[in-house]
Design an enzyme around this catalytic site. Structure first.
Site, PDB file in Angstrom:
ATOM      1  N   THR A   1       0.805  -1.225   0.000  1.00 41.17           N
ATOM      2  CA  THR A   1       0.000   0.000   0.000  1.00 41.17           C
ATOM      3  C   THR A   1       0.837   1.275   0.000  1.00 41.17           C
ATOM      4  O   THR A   1       1.883   1.347   0.642  1.00 41.17           O
ATOM      5  CB  THR A   1      -0.929  -0.014   1.240  1.00 41.17           C
ATOM      6  OG1 THR A   1      -1.733  -1.176   1.174  1.00 41.17           O
ATOM      7  CG2 THR A   1      -1.814   1.221   1.286  1.00 41.17           C
ATOM      8  N   GLU A   2       0.331   2.268  -0.740  1.00 39.55           N
ATOM      9  CA  GLU A   2       0.914   3.618  -0.705  1.00 39.55           C
ATOM     10  C   GLU A   2      -0.220   4.624  -0.582  1.00 39.55           C
ATOM     11  O   GLU A   2      -1.391   4.267  -0.703  1.00 39.55           O
ATOM     12  CB  GLU A   2       1.699   3.884  -1.996  1.00 39.55           C
ATOM     13  CG  GLU A   2       2.879   2.963  -2.171  1.00 39.55           C
ATOM     14  CD  GLU A   2       3.690   3.280  -3.416  1.00 39.55           C
ATOM     15  OE1 GLU A   2       3.380   4.280  -4.095  1.00 39.55           O
ATOM     16  OE2 GLU A   2       4.622   2.514  -3.694  1.00 39.55           O
TER      17      GLU A   2
ATOM     18  N   ASN B   1      -1.324   6.707  -2.617  1.00 36.29           N
ATOM     19  CA  ASN B   1      -2.190   6.763  -3.796  1.00 36.29           C
ATOM     20  C   ASN B   1      -2.413   5.401  -4.437  1.00 36.29           C
ATOM     21  O   ASN B   1      -2.849   5.308  -5.573  1.00 36.29           O
ATOM     22  CB  ASN B   1      -1.600   7.737  -4.822  1.00 36.29           C
ATOM     23  CG  ASN B   1      -1.534   9.147  -4.258  1.00 36.29           C
ATOM     24  OD1 ASN B   1      -2.498   9.631  -3.659  1.00 36.29           O
ATOM     25  ND2 ASN B   1      -0.384   9.790  -4.400  1.00 36.29           N
ATOM     26  N   ALA B   2      -2.046   4.353  -3.724  1.00 38.61           N
ATOM     27  CA  ALA B   2      -2.245   3.016  -4.272  1.00 38.61           C
ATOM     28  C   ALA B   2      -2.752   2.092  -3.171  1.00 38.61           C
ATOM     29  O   ALA B   2      -1.984   1.577  -2.365  1.00 38.61           O
ATOM     30  CB  ALA B   2      -0.941   2.475  -4.852  1.00 38.61           C
TER      31      ALA B   2
ATOM     32  N   ASP C   1      -3.833 -14.081  -1.799  1.00 40.88           N
ATOM     33  CA  ASP C   1      -4.697 -15.264  -1.919  1.00 40.88           C
ATOM     34  C   ASP C   1      -4.429 -16.244  -0.769  1.00 40.88           C
ATOM     35  O   ASP C   1      -5.335 -16.867  -0.243  1.00 40.88           O
ATOM     36  CB  ASP C   1      -4.434 -15.997  -3.243  1.00 40.88           C
ATOM     37  CG  ASP C   1      -5.136 -15.325  -4.418  1.00 40.88           C
ATOM     38  OD1 ASP C   1      -5.971 -14.423  -4.178  1.00 40.88           O
ATOM     39  OD2 ASP C   1      -4.844 -15.701  -5.571  1.00 40.88           O
TER      40      ASP C   1
ATOM     41  N   GLN D   1     -24.210  -4.392  21.988  1.00 35.75           N
ATOM     42  CA  GLN D   1     -25.629  -4.149  22.243  1.00 35.75           C
ATOM     43  C   GLN D   1     -26.126  -4.971  23.447  1.00 35.75           C
ATOM     44  O   GLN D   1     -26.856  -4.465  24.292  1.00 35.75           O
ATOM     45  CB  GLN D   1     -26.445  -4.494  20.987  1.00 35.75           C
ATOM     46  CG  GLN D   1     -27.882  -4.036  21.038  1.00 35.75           C
ATOM     47  CD  GLN D   1     -28.005  -2.521  21.002  1.00 35.75           C
ATOM     48  OE1 GLN D   1     -27.120  -1.831  20.515  1.00 35.75           O
ATOM     49  NE2 GLN D   1     -29.088  -1.986  21.546  1.00 35.75           N
TER      50      GLN D   1
ATOM     51  N   GLY E   1     -24.995  -0.376  28.060  1.00 41.07           N
ATOM     52  CA  GLY E   1     -24.099   0.716  28.490  1.00 41.07           C
ATOM     53  C   GLY E   1     -22.731   0.196  28.893  1.00 41.07           C
ATOM     54  O   GLY E   1     -21.701   0.811  28.585  1.00 41.07           O
TER      55      GLY E   1
ATOM     56  N   GLU F   1      -5.947  -6.014   3.701  1.00 38.37           N
ATOM     57  CA  GLU F   1      -5.699  -7.095   2.738  1.00 38.37           C
ATOM     58  C   GLU F   1      -6.783  -7.130   1.657  1.00 38.37           C
ATOM     59  O   GLU F   1      -7.231  -8.185   1.228  1.00 38.37           O
ATOM     60  CB  GLU F   1      -5.528  -8.450   3.448  1.00 38.37           C
ATOM     61  CG  GLU F   1      -4.246  -8.455   4.283  1.00 38.37           C
ATOM     62  CD  GLU F   1      -3.784  -9.822   4.700  1.00 38.37           C
ATOM     63  OE1 GLU F   1      -4.080 -10.810   4.016  1.00 38.37           O
ATOM     64  OE2 GLU F   1      -3.090  -9.894   5.731  1.00 38.37           O
TER      65      GLU F   1
END
Lengths: 385, 263
Positions: free
Chosen positions: A125-126, A128-129, A239, A336, A340, A363
């Site tokens: 990952t970058e 912009n990619a 994969d 849920q 609280g 991934e």
């Protein structure tokens, strides 16, 4: 459910469970709060041989495969998704070497990864990619016997903590994704530094950092496979690793159901434990059913990969997408049920919900997974005609 | 160097219940484990093995299922295991147990060190280790919290013995027997490869006939201690925590102690 595990697989599961219960459970909240990398636990997993469960015995592993890795990841995730991903990301970094490395590369790097002496990481990952891996801007230029790397990788799990990085960079930008290549870069190489450590929503004990390459020179021998095969290396790696995300999701979801069940049996409202109310019962029934389905699919995908099958993209994506959607749903329901209390950091389910979210994103986002599944379906149908 | 570790398989006593009629432990449904203090003895043996090189053997006297405990020790990294089991060993007190172990260890000689846990969580006597050393005629150091040095050339060991108000530093010649306390180390988890080795390892079993010795000295007949009765002590009531300002608490405390004629 009985998944007919072998004796060795039961050993892996039980050992991971024991370490998770005794070593991770007491510190998970603190690790999350302090965003601290879990080195003592990594050490403990290494001594227990868990880093080698999926690696061949000739490289110091235990001779298992993707399925064995999933068993360990699931058990660790059941207690802490952050610790589990630090463990699993080393496998993600090792897969390119295992799948595409030559004999020398495997001998040099896999034994240390199998022993857990060094962690690995995978850098695709970058800024912009992301989903579009074709947009990679990091470059690798061959100069004599060396490749010179320039660029910045973003959001790299185990960044800074790992020693061995498999990095995808462009050797020929004119060819688009066919111009990408995969390299092994070791921590400490001149020109290779780390950028800022990210502050995340969940899996906060894991390290997520930038890798910065500034005229970083690596020996030509560190090229994995051939020039231009980088995209393929990345896709095959993912994969193989995606069922691991499925296992992480199953583990997180199971951990949340465990908490919800314990709480529902103890919490008294209107004079009765809330577990006696059908509204809660049906929620828990659905959670358990979804988890079991996700587990079955994840195990089936991992076993299919280990069988040596080639067409694994579709099932691998199915396991990831289904299990991670289940994890998000189940952890939300667990919060849920705890009401609280569930929303408070004093209880573990809000962390599980934060941890679960990333499994739908990393991934390959679940949207990209659905693209992979659909494309496979169309291709399979077309081939039959 | 050869190190022998003696262990005992015990019921996991986190939540042990006693049958109100027979006054005996309810064993069904209670898993068996290695006596927790013995895991520190195993760990210490492994650390010295890693440091100086040693062959390590784990030894236990018990019913046939004690083999599980031995396999667990092997999965942590111990090399060999030996089980002493025989109906004639049953009902042994600390004296007969130490006697039986000593016969086996004599057959395993030569050895340099014997490690035992300080005591077992079921009997809590802390006697078997020292008694074993006496039967063997070797020195022992009990309550060891640190082993400073083992000098194989001079055949000596220097250990720190935990006392109520501090510790003593003791030198002993080898071979010696050391019983260890939990301050000494942190036991490791078994490893996967260790577990696989443990699964396959042949564990020899020795009975009374293999050991020689006087049959009358084994088991119940060899035990000077006879159990008259077993009972569960009444559960302790919950303590009370006084809250409020310190002077007020102190005053209340004194009044209460006086009322109960404690002061």
């Amino acid at each position: 459910m009985d998944y007919f595990l072998t004796e060795e697989q039961i050993m892996i599961r039980d050992l991971a469970r024991k370490i998770a219960q005794e070593k991770i459970l007491p510190v998970r909240a603190e690790l999350d709060e302090r965003e601290e990398f879990p080195w003592p636990i990594i050490q403990c997993l290494a001594e227990a041989d868990l880093f080698g469960v999926y690696l061949p015995e000739e490289y110091g592993g235990c001779g298992g495969g993707c399925f064995e890795l999933c068993l360990a990841v699931e058990e660790l995730s059941r207690v802490c998704g952050g610790v589990a991903v630090s463990y699993a990301a080393s496998a993600l970094g090792a897969f390119p070497i295992l799948l595409f490395g030559n004999a020398q590369q495997k001998e040099r790097y896999l034994p240390e990864i199998a022993q857990g002496k060094k962690l690995a990481a995978f850098a695709l990952t970058e800024a912009n990619a992301g989903s579009d891996a074709g947009g990679i801007q990091t470059t690798a230029r061959l100069e004599g016997d060396e490749y010179v790397l320039n660029g910045t990788k973003q959001w790299i799990t185990n960044g800074g903590e790992a020693h061995i990085y498999t990095v995808i960079a462009m050797t020929d930008r004119s060819k688009g994704s066919r111009g990408a290549s995969a390299f092994i870069v070791e921590k400490g190489t001149p020109g290779f530094s780390f950028g800022k450590k990210e502050k995340k929503m969940g899996i906060r004990s894991s390290a997520t950092r930038e890798l910065v390459f500034t005229d970083c020179r690596i020996p030509k021998e560190n090229l994995l496979a051939k020039e231009g095969m980088g995209f393929m290396v990345a896709m095959k790696t993912l994969d193989n690793s995606r069922p691991g995300i499925g296992a992480q999701a199953v583990g997180i979801a199971q951990g949340a159901l465990d908490e919800a069940l314990d709480y529902a049996r103890e919490r008294v409202q209107f004079g009765k434990p809330i577990s006696s109310f059908q509204a809660i019962q049906h929620m828990m029934a659905d959670m358990a059913t979804q988890i079991e389905a996700a587990r079955a699919l994840t195990y089936a995908a991992a076993r299919y990969i280990d069988s040596g099958a080639k067409d694994v993209s579709k099932v691998s994506a199915m396991a990831k997408v289904f299990a991670s959607d289940v994890a998000m749903n189940v952890t939300t329901q667990a919060v849920q049920i705890l009401g609280g209390y569930g929303y408070m950091r004093e209880y573990p389910v809000e962390k599980m919900m934060r941890d679960a979210k990333i499994t739908q994103i990393y991934e390959g986002t679940n949207q990209i997974q659905r693209n992979v599944i659909a494309l496979s379906l169309i291709k399979e149908r077309a081939q039959k005609r | 160097m050869k190190i022998i570790v003696c262990i005992k398989q015990v019921p996991e006593t986190g939540n042990v219940k006693i049958d109100p009629q027979t006054h005996t432990l309810i064993r069904s449904g209670v898993p068996s484990i290695i006596n927790p203090l013995d895991t520190y003895a195993i760990e210490e043996a492994l650390r010295w093995k890693e440091k100086l090189g040693a062959s390590t053997l784990v030894l236990s006297m018990g019913p046939p299922q004690a083999e599980e405990a031995l396999r667990e020790a092997v999965s942590m990294g111990i090399d060999q295991a030996l089980l002493l089991t025989d109906r004639r060993f049953a009902g042994a007190d600390t004296y007969a147990t130490a006697y039986t172990l000593s016969l086996a260890i004599r057959k395993l000689a030569p050895y340099d060190l014997i490690f035992c846990g300080k005591q077992a969580i079921d009997g809590d006597t802390a006697q078997v280790g020292p008694a074993l050393a006496e039967h063997l005629g070797i020195p022992h150091i009990a309550y060891v919290k640190k082993i400073e040095d083992i000098d194989l050339q001079k055949a000596t060991v220097r250990a720190h013995r935990l006392m109520e108000d501090g510790y003593e530093i003791l030198d002993s010649r080898l071979p010696a027997l050391l019983t260890v306390v939990k301050e000494i180390n942190e036991p490791r988890f078994p490893s996967l490869k260790g577990k696989m080795r443990a699964k396959k390892l042949e564990i020899p079993i020795w009975g009374a006939d293999d050991l020689g010795g006087e049959v009358a000295n084994f088991g119940l007949s060899g035990s000077p201690t006879q159990v008259k009765g077993i009972f569960a002590p009444p559960a302790r009531g919950k303590g009370e925590i006084l809250t409020g300002e310190a002077p007020l608490i102190a005053q209340t405390l004194i009044e209460r102690l006086k009322a109960q004629k404690i002061i």
